[in-house]
Enzyme design. Sequence first.
Site, PDB file in Angstrom:
ATOM      1  N   CYS A   5      -4.783   6.927   7.543  1.00  0.00           N
ATOM      2  CA  CYS A   5      -4.790   5.499   7.265  1.00  0.00           C
ATOM      3  C   CYS A   5      -5.795   4.798   8.192  1.00  0.00           C
ATOM      4  O   CYS A   5      -6.960   5.187   8.220  1.00  0.00           O
ATOM      5  CB  CYS A   5      -3.373   4.943   7.404  1.00  0.00           C
ATOM      6  N   ASP A  46      -3.915   5.923  -4.517  1.00  0.00           N
ATOM      7  CA  ASP A  46      -3.908   5.092  -3.314  1.00  0.00           C
ATOM      8  C   ASP A  46      -4.588   3.753  -3.614  1.00  0.00           C
ATOM      9  O   ASP A  46      -5.795   3.707  -3.811  1.00  0.00           O
ATOM     10  CB  ASP A  46      -4.647   5.821  -2.180  1.00  0.00           C
ATOM     11  N   HIS A  87      -0.815   6.491  -1.212  1.00  0.00           N
ATOM     12  CA  HIS A  87      -1.244   6.304   0.167  1.00  0.00           C
ATOM     13  C   HIS A  87      -0.146   6.817   1.100  1.00  0.00           C
ATOM     14  O   HIS A  87       1.039   6.694   0.819  1.00  0.00           O
ATOM     15  CB  HIS A  87      -1.502   4.820   0.432  1.00  0.00           C
TER      16      HIS A  87
END
Length: 246
Positions: A126, A184, A215
């Site tokens: 991330c 995502d 995600h």
Amino acid sequence: MATVQQSTLDLPTLRGDMRVHRFAPTTAGPWPAIIFFSEIFQMTGPIQRMATALSGEGYLVVVPEVYHEFEKPGTVLAYDQAGSDRGNELKYTKEIASYDEDVAVLAEHLSQDPECTGAIGSFGVCLGGHLALRAGYHPQVQAVASFYPTDVHTATLGAGKSDDTLARLQELKVPLLFVFGRQDPHIPLAGRDLLRDRLNEMEADFEWHEFNAAHAFLRDEGPRYNPALARVAQALLLRFFTEALR
């Protein structure tokens, strides 16, 4: 390969001390080192477990608290709306120069650690995926593993929402590993294509993996977790660092 011992240390930066979580195998070293950059939530349970699993494969793993100049040492943001709001606020408050200084401080520390072989890689998920990619610009970082990195294709990391990560890609001369979830929303197809096309244009040493996943599918808490794909991704990561750092 080994059990793992966890400890903490505080490294000085221009913006105050940076709390760093250190994971080291209990077997005799030295080992290659990996700078592991977390999500916006810092040292959560899933990040701790990922770091422990990676260290147990024979790596010295250090996880910095990326918001050290804003939050007290040991602060963990919750996986809820308030935690997400705070993490995203700080992501766009912290200066790019501060993100980069953190890398330099960590690399310098590891280069002097007698339990480190001198081989250093970066890994992140991330926000951390973006930071791991930027870490590749540091001359002591020899390999980069970037998992679903946010804000790269939009160049919006840091204060002012204006970073130069994508513009500087040609500076990367180290092997790169990218992993994405195709579902995502933070990194849509157009964003992934932009990054991959740029890497192909510069003939980078990279590999690229996309899965049918959301995600943060490696995070072993919450509805996005895909344990089967997480095992595949971990195998890719271990093989990559074995080739690049050993």
